[in-house]
Scaffold this motif. Structure first.
Motif, PDB file in Angstrom:
ATOM      1  N   ARG A 232     109.896   0.787 -11.911  1.00 33.55           N
ATOM      2  CA  ARG A 232     109.616   1.448 -13.183  1.00 33.55           C
ATOM      3  C   ARG A 232     110.818   2.256 -13.634  1.00 33.55           C
ATOM      4  O   ARG A 232     111.599   2.768 -12.827  1.00 33.55           O
ATOM      5  CB  ARG A 232     108.391   2.359 -13.052  1.00 33.55           C
ATOM      6  N   GLU A 233     110.946   2.412 -14.932  1.00 35.10           N
ATOM      7  CA  GLU A 233     112.093   3.103 -15.510  1.00 35.10           C
ATOM      8  C   GLU A 233     112.074   4.579 -15.120  1.00 35.10           C
ATOM      9  O   GLU A 233     111.036   5.247 -15.151  1.00 35.10           O
ATOM     10  CB  GLU A 233     112.064   2.976 -17.034  1.00 35.10           C
TER      11      GLU A 233
ATOM     12  N   HIS B 141     110.319   1.911  -6.631  1.00 38.97           N
ATOM     13  CA  HIS B 141     109.658   0.931  -7.503  1.00 38.97           C
ATOM     14  C   HIS B 141     110.624   0.577  -8.628  1.00 38.97           C
ATOM     15  O   HIS B 141     111.709   1.150  -8.752  1.00 38.97           O
ATOM     16  CB  HIS B 141     108.341   1.474  -8.061  1.00 38.97           C
TER      17      HIS B 141
END
Length: 317
Positions: A75-76, A73
């Motif tokens: 996301r960080e 994904h």
């Protein structure tokens, strides 16, 4: 032969110090050769450490390998810099129209989380579904092995009362698979997980073969009868101090972990670990890449139909 990785990937320096031949994208462009194309879906928190471990094994084979790194994904990451992720990792949308010789899906620290509650479960299923049409052979490690067996074959796991951590002796359940060529009757492999699957349930499944197992740690290598999916319940990629790092991390978090079994000299965590799984870990990856990827994959990856039927001759010893 070298493993081809992106220019300036941090793993390159560590591998070069170990005399493992790595080749930059720039240099590889000048060679006229059909390398194996391997995609790594890295689910581990410390991306760079896991990249280095896997590339070390891929770089110890006679085949030239091109590697792409995939993120689950956008996301960080909490443990890897955004600059590293943005520079070296691709999103699924960027590769889903490609075909690959091999796919490696790593473990993840999600042993206590129900599969359907994992935040990226839908993405994981999408990539697994895609792999069955776009990849010659898929290697699932640890958590990914449990997740893949659950999703593809409907098998359930159970949570262990204590984390399974240590280096365990395994026996070959069969001698007649190319994947086990060169394996001793007994060999060691590291495990680090909080869940386990019932060996009898796996053995009873009509589409699966158990190739190696441990009396203590359960199933280790499970191969689909199509030869497309290989599930490895442990961590053949781990280095000497990986279990030690995990043990001390958990101790610092106040988890009061058990000392990894058969790992430290005299089972004393104040003494040095003993690495006794390197040779079979390397052999496992080499055999997978040779017999289940290189020997089966089409020369032209655009024609994945050329890899059927999925059969490898077994051998007697």
């Amino acid at each position: 032969m070298p493993v081809r990785i992106p220019d300036n990937l941090p793993a390159a320096h560590a591998l070069e110090l170990e005399n493992i031949f790595v080749m930059s994208e720039t240099r590889a462009e000048n060679q006229d050769i059909r390398p194996m194309k391997v995609l790594i879906l890295n689910l581990m928190p410390n991306k760079i450490e896991t990249e280095t471990q896997l590339l070390r094994l891929l770089g110890n084979t006679p085949l030239q390998v091109d590697v792409d790194l995939l993120r689950i994904h956008e996301r960080e990451s909490k443990h890897t810099s955004a600059d590293h992720m943005n520079t070296f990792y691709c999103n699924f949308e960027e590769v889903k129209h490609n075909n690959y010789d091999g796919l490696i899906i790593t473990g993840a620290p999600l042993g206590n989380v129900e599969f359907e509650d994992v935040t990226f479960w839908d993405h994981f299923r999408e990539i697994v579904d895609w792999s069955q049409q776009h990849v010659t052979s898929v290697l699932y490690l640890c958590w990914a092995a449990h997740a893949g067996l659950h999703y593809l074959y409907g098998l359930d796991r159970h949570i262990l009362p204590q984390k399974r951590s240590g280096v365990f002796v395994h026996q070959r359940a069969s001698k007649h698979y190319p994947l086990l060529r060169g394996f001793d009757d007994e060999f060691y492999a590291p495990h680090s997980r909080v869940a386990e699957m019932n060996v009898a349930h796996i053995e009873a499944h009509p589409e699966l073969n158990v190739l190696a197992k441990s009396e203590v740690a359960g199933a280790y290598m499970v191969l689909s009868k199509s030869n497309r999916n290989l599930f490895v319940m442990g961590h053949p990629e781990y280095q000497k101090f990986t279990l030690d790092d995990e043990y001390r991390r958990d101790a610092n978090l106040g988890i009061d972990p058990n000392v990894p079994e058969n790992y430290y000299r005299n089972d004393d965590p104040e003494q040095s670990p003993i690495s006794r799984w390197y040779s079979h870990g390397s052999l496992l990856i080499s055999n997978w890449l040779n017999y289940y990827v290189y020997q089966l994959t089409p020369y032209d990856l655009s024609d994945m139909s050329a890899i059927t039927p999925w059969e490898l001759e077994t051998e007697s010893e």
